[in-house]
Design an enzyme around this catalytic site. Structure first.
Site, PDB file in Angstrom:
ATOM      1  N   ARG A  99       0.725  -1.293   0.211  1.00 57.12           N
ATOM      2  CA  ARG A  99      -0.119  -0.119  -0.056  1.00 57.12           C
ATOM      3  C   ARG A  99       0.907   1.402   0.003  1.00 57.12           C
ATOM      4  O   ARG A  99       1.937   1.301   0.669  1.00 57.12           O
ATOM      5  CB  ARG A  99      -1.123  -0.104   1.033  1.00 57.12           C
ATOM      6  CG  ARG A  99      -0.217   0.261   2.544  1.00 57.12           C
ATOM      7  CD  ARG A  99      -1.125  -0.314   3.689  1.00 57.12           C
ATOM      8  NE  ARG A  99      -0.710   0.449   4.972  1.00 57.12           N
ATOM      9  CZ  ARG A  99      -1.019  -0.433   6.032  1.00 57.12           C
ATOM     10  NH1 ARG A  99      -1.983  -1.341   5.896  1.00 57.12           N
ATOM     11  NH2 ARG A  99      -0.818   0.355   7.292  1.00 57.12           N
ATOM     12  N   HIS A 141       9.417  -9.596  -0.470  1.00 57.02           N
ATOM     13  CA  HIS A 141      10.614  -9.184  -1.242  1.00 57.02           C
ATOM     14  C   HIS A 141      11.076  -7.558  -1.398  1.00 57.02           C
ATOM     15  O   HIS A 141      12.016  -7.316  -1.016  1.00 57.02           O
ATOM     16  CB  HIS A 141      10.672  -9.894  -2.406  1.00 57.02           C
ATOM     17  CG  HIS A 141      10.494 -11.410  -2.520  1.00 57.02           C
ATOM     18  ND1 HIS A 141       9.607 -12.187  -3.069  1.00 57.02           N
ATOM     19  CD2 HIS A 141      11.375 -12.033  -1.907  1.00 57.02           C
ATOM     20  CE1 HIS A 141       9.798 -13.334  -2.564  1.00 57.02           C
ATOM     21  NE2 HIS A 141      10.835 -13.513  -1.928  1.00 57.02           N
ATOM     22  N   ALA A 156      -0.468 -10.943 -10.318  1.00 55.87           N
ATOM     23  CA  ALA A 156       1.169 -11.508  -9.894  1.00 55.87           C
ATOM     24  C   ALA A 156       1.757 -10.928  -8.867  1.00 55.87           C
ATOM     25  O   ALA A 156       2.366 -11.278  -8.243  1.00 55.87           O
ATOM     26  CB  ALA A 156       1.781 -11.293 -11.292  1.00 55.87           C
ATOM     27  N   ALA A 157       1.604  -9.674  -8.769  1.00 56.61           N
ATOM     28  CA  ALA A 157       2.421  -8.856  -7.655  1.00 56.61           C
ATOM     29  C   ALA A 157       1.585  -9.059  -6.353  1.00 56.61           C
ATOM     30  O   ALA A 157       2.312  -8.876  -5.127  1.00 56.61           O
ATOM     31  CB  ALA A 157       2.367  -7.249  -7.928  1.00 56.61           C
ATOM     32  N   GLU A 164       7.994 -11.435 -11.048  1.00 58.27           N
ATOM     33  CA  GLU A 164       6.454 -11.456 -11.439  1.00 58.27           C
ATOM     34  C   GLU A 164       6.238 -11.061 -12.669  1.00 58.27           C
ATOM     35  O   GLU A 164       5.369 -11.377 -13.592  1.00 58.27           O
ATOM     36  CB  GLU A 164       5.861 -10.581 -10.364  1.00 58.27           C
ATOM     37  CG  GLU A 164       5.529 -10.933  -8.921  1.00 58.27           C
ATOM     38  CD  GLU A 164       6.678 -10.860  -7.957  1.00 58.27           C
ATOM     39  OE1 GLU A 164       7.914 -10.315  -8.488  1.00 58.27           O
ATOM     40  OE2 GLU A 164       6.761 -11.243  -6.951  1.00 58.27           O
ATOM     41  N   GLU A 175      -7.549  -2.734   7.084  1.00 61.79           N
ATOM     42  CA  GLU A 175      -6.534  -3.802   6.422  1.00 61.79           C
ATOM     43  C   GLU A 175      -7.355  -4.942   6.070  1.00 61.79           C
ATOM     44  O   GLU A 175      -8.710  -5.164   6.511  1.00 61.79           O
ATOM     45  CB  GLU A 175      -5.518  -4.142   7.473  1.00 61.79           C
ATOM     46  CG  GLU A 175      -4.674  -2.954   7.582  1.00 61.79           C
ATOM     47  CD  GLU A 175      -3.801  -2.859   8.648  1.00 61.79           C
ATOM     48  OE1 GLU A 175      -3.971  -3.535   9.740  1.00 61.79           O
ATOM     49  OE2 GLU A 175      -3.038  -2.002   8.708  1.00 61.79           O
TER      50      GLU A 175
HETATM   51  C1  LIG Z   1      -4.491  -5.767  -3.043  1.00 63.73           C
HETATM   52  C2  LIG Z   1      -3.506  -6.062  -2.226  1.00 63.73           C
HETATM   53  C3  LIG Z   1      -2.709  -5.366  -1.246  1.00 63.73           C
HETATM   54  C4  LIG Z   1      -1.975  -5.658  -0.703  1.00 63.73           C
HETATM   55  N1  LIG Z   1      -1.326  -4.759   0.432  1.00 63.73           N
HETATM   56  C5  LIG Z   1       0.038  -5.119   0.957  1.00 63.73           C
HETATM   57  C6  LIG Z   1       0.725  -4.161   1.699  1.00 63.73           C
HETATM   58  O1  LIG Z   1       0.382  -3.114   1.895  1.00 63.73           O
HETATM   59  N2  LIG Z   1       1.942  -4.643   2.382  1.00 63.73           N
HETATM   60  C7  LIG Z   1       2.167  -5.915   2.231  1.00 63.73           C
HETATM   61  O2  LIG Z   1       3.402  -6.209   2.761  1.00 63.73           O
HETATM   62  N3  LIG Z   1       1.739  -6.738   1.559  1.00 63.73           N
HETATM   63  C8  LIG Z   1       0.546  -6.385   0.839  1.00 63.73           C
HETATM   64  N4  LIG Z   1      -0.083  -7.237   0.055  1.00 63.73           N
HETATM   65  C9  LIG Z   1       0.449  -8.832   0.003  1.00 63.73           C
HETATM   66  C10 LIG Z   1       1.451  -8.997  -1.034  1.00 63.73           C
HETATM   67  O3  LIG Z   1       1.248  -8.238  -2.172  1.00 63.73           O
HETATM   68  C11 LIG Z   1       1.857 -10.232  -1.358  1.00 63.73           C
HETATM   69  O4  LIG Z   1       2.274 -11.224  -0.135  1.00 63.73           O
HETATM   70  C12 LIG Z   1       3.054 -10.559  -2.305  1.00 63.73           C
HETATM   71  O5  LIG Z   1       3.089 -12.062  -2.442  1.00 63.73           O
HETATM   72  C13 LIG Z   1       4.247 -10.050  -2.000  1.00 63.73           C
HETATM   73  O6  LIG Z   1       5.206 -10.140  -2.731  1.00 63.73           O
HETATM   74  P1  LIG Z   1       6.559 -10.550  -2.548  1.00 63.73           P
HETATM   75  O7  LIG Z   1       6.566 -11.985  -2.111  1.00 63.73           O
HETATM   76  O8  LIG Z   1       7.464 -10.264  -3.825  1.00 63.73           O
HETATM   77  O9  LIG Z   1       7.053  -9.577  -1.464  1.00 63.73           O
HETATM   78  C14 LIG Z   1      -1.302  -7.172  -0.780  1.00 63.73           C
HETATM   79  C15 LIG Z   1      -1.897  -7.894  -1.544  1.00 63.73           C
HETATM   80  C16 LIG Z   1      -2.860  -7.778  -2.385  1.00 63.73           C
HETATM   81  C17 LIG Z   1      -3.562  -8.646  -3.478  1.00 63.73           C
END
Ligand SMILES: Cc1cc2nc3c(=O)[nH]c(=O)nc-3n(C[C@H](O)[C@H](O)[C@H](O)COP(=O)(O)O)c2cc1C
Length: 479
Positions: free
Chosen positions: A166, A184, A214-215, A225, A274
């Site tokens: 966020r 990550h 993906a993200a 991704e 959240e």
């Molecule tokens: C809509 C949405 C919002 C998200 N917001 C956050 C956030 O604010 N902070 C966070 O750490 N993860 C957030 N996530 C979860 C991460 O995006 C998710 O765990 C993702 O796999 C992280 O990628 P990474 O493993 O490459 O760090 C969110 C996921 C979605 C789908």
């Protein structure tokens, strides 16, 4: 693949009759509340907000993008399926294919980049030019990034990561970034900061919803991704280098900000409504992005994806996809005969995981439960893993509760794993602690293996009898 970018996605979704235009809703709470109320409905449409007060017509925001099976199918390039069940079976085997094929889809650098229709640099940078919503009544600021893709690079390996994290607006050129421990993007900025260097960051704030998929999901470690999304699409994604950091930004994005996350600088971030359904992490200091460039298409569209008390804007997408990914992760870890997995929306698709197995040997159920709770897809901020027999539909809450009530004995069938991976977002952790641990309960709600054959027979008509009677009495029993 049927579409190239968010604009073509909107055309496809409109043709399905699943897009609603909304004019005149205010960025201050109105867009957020409409998104929340609309999203709770069955078959909630995607909402495209325009004519937002204080902003030029054409500066738009999309929410509710991925709330139905047909829209998720379009996004994944699958045949449009009307039901969740059909979508789940269409997904069978695909996460493994995407993972294997990702290496064949590195993004391609292009000179044609609609996102550079408009470029704002240095003193022209103004985040408030865009209709960032105040989503929830108790939010501590306006969140321009909810369906975002935050692009960073591992300084050691060069690996590019996209994570949905966020983004709150502090002022014209400063944005707050909240990334949970272990993600990550956070590992990347911590590595730069440990060397006393600013971390280069670009954030796409509006794009093809596939990029959000993906993200926002646990793409297997070591795979970018961009490549994972390319494998889903069956075509490489187009990128263009950012002018400030050189990071690859999506060429077809709607709105991208770029700059630096400097070491030792933080500002109060949050509260934010959240995904657990609470404002749990309150307000804490969080890193900032000093924005030096903004790129946007003419008439840009922000992709909003705000959470609230579940189910919410992204629980459906995550439940369907994380369930499919977890099922395959269990198979890869050597857990046999997993017949179904469901990451329930009530737990934000993380806190309650249900795994259905055909029990093969003593210890099989515990193996499935422990692996589900700790493998990459299931490890972060879980709480309960319930393992059930294969006659239970893991997505059917009543079935699962029945199994829990009748096939588990709390004394013997609940194992606890302590000091597991959590974050400030966990509503069961009080604010102010320095490290975020919680625990996992692994509940074995399968019939006890040692007396499987003698376990009481289920009191339910046999399929043959049920079919015969239903046929004879079809008018009486019709819906
Ligand atoms: C809509 C949405 C919002 C998200 N917001 C956050 C956030 O604010 N902070 C966070 O750490 N993860 C957030 N996530 C979860 C991460 O995006 C998710 O765990 C993702 O796999 C992280 O990628 P990474 O493993 O490459 O760090 C969110 C996921 C979605 C789908």
């Amino acid at each position: 693949m049927g579409y190239q970018d968010l604009r073509e996605w909107l055309i496809a979704v409109n043709e399905l009759g699943e897009l609603r235009q909304v004019e005149g809703a205010h960025w201050r709470l109105e867009m957020g509340t409409i998104t929340e109320l609309s999203g709770k409905r069955k078959k909630a449409p995607a909402l495209l907000f325009d004519h937002i007060p204080d902003y030029p017509p054409g500066f738009r925001l999309l929410s509710g993008a991925l709330l139905t099976a047909p829209r998720l199918a379009v996004t994944l390039g699958l045949p449009v399926t009307p039901s969740d069940r059909e979508l789940v079976s269409a997904l069978e085997g695909l996460p493994t294919q995407w993972e294997t094929r990702a290496k064949d889809f590195p993004p391609v650098t292009t000179s044609h980049s609609p996102v550079k229709d408009n470029v704002l640099r240095d003193s022209q940078v103004d985040l408030l030019r865009f209709p960032a919503p105040l989503w929830h009544e108790d939010d501590g600021g306006r969140y321009i990034g909810t369906g975002s893709a935050v692009i960073t690079q591992d300084p050691d390996t060069g690996q590019i990561n996209l994570g949905t994290y966020r983004i709150m607006i502090h002022n014209q050129n400063t944005a707050g970034l909240y990334v949970s421990p272990g993600k990550h993007g956070r590992i990347h900025y911590e590595k730069y900061h440990a060397q006393g260097k600013p971390c280069p960051v670009a954030v796409s704030l509006g794009h093809d919803p596939l990029l959000l998929v993906a993200a926002g999901l646990e793409v297997p470690p070591g795979i970018s991704e961009y490549q994972y999304a390319g494998a889903i699409k069956g075509a490489p994604l187009r990128v263009v280098p950012g002018e400030v950091t050189g990071l690859p930004i999506p060429a077809d994005a709607e709105l991208v900000i770029e700059g630096w996350c400097p070491p030792g600088q933080s500002l109060p971030e949050g509260p934010f409504g959240e995904w657990t359904g609470y404002y749990a992490s309150g307000q804490r200091p969080a890193p900032v992005i000093q924005v030096e460039a903004i790129y946007y298409r003419n008439d840009p569209i922000i992709l909003g994806c705000p959470p609230n008390r579940p189910p919410h804007d992204y629980t459906y997408m995550r439940t369907v996809l994380r369930s499919a990914m977890l099922k395959e992760a269990l198979a890869k870890a050597g857990v046999p005969d997993v017949r179904g997995v469901w990451a329930h929306e009530a737990g934000g698709s993380r806190l309650i995981l249900v795994v259905a197995i055909k029990q093969r040997y003593p210890g099989h159920a515990r193996q499935a439960g422990f692996v589900a709770s700790q493998c990459h897809v299931g490890a972060y901020l879980g709480r309960y893993v319930i393992v059930v027999d294969d006659d239970i539909d893991p997505s059917n809450t009543n079935d699962v509760l029945w199994a829990l009530a009748t096939r588990s004995d709390p004394e013997k069938d609940i194992d606890i794993i302590r000091r597991t991976w959590s974050s400030a977002l966990d509503p069961m952790i009080k604010t102010g602690v320095s490290a975020f641990f919680n625990s996992r309960a692994i509940i074995d709600a399968c019939r006890p293996f040692e007396w499987l054959a003698e376990f009481p027979k289920v009191s339910q008509s046999s399929p043959e009898l049920a079919q015969k009677v239903a046929q004879k009495w079809r008018e009486l029993l019709a819906d």
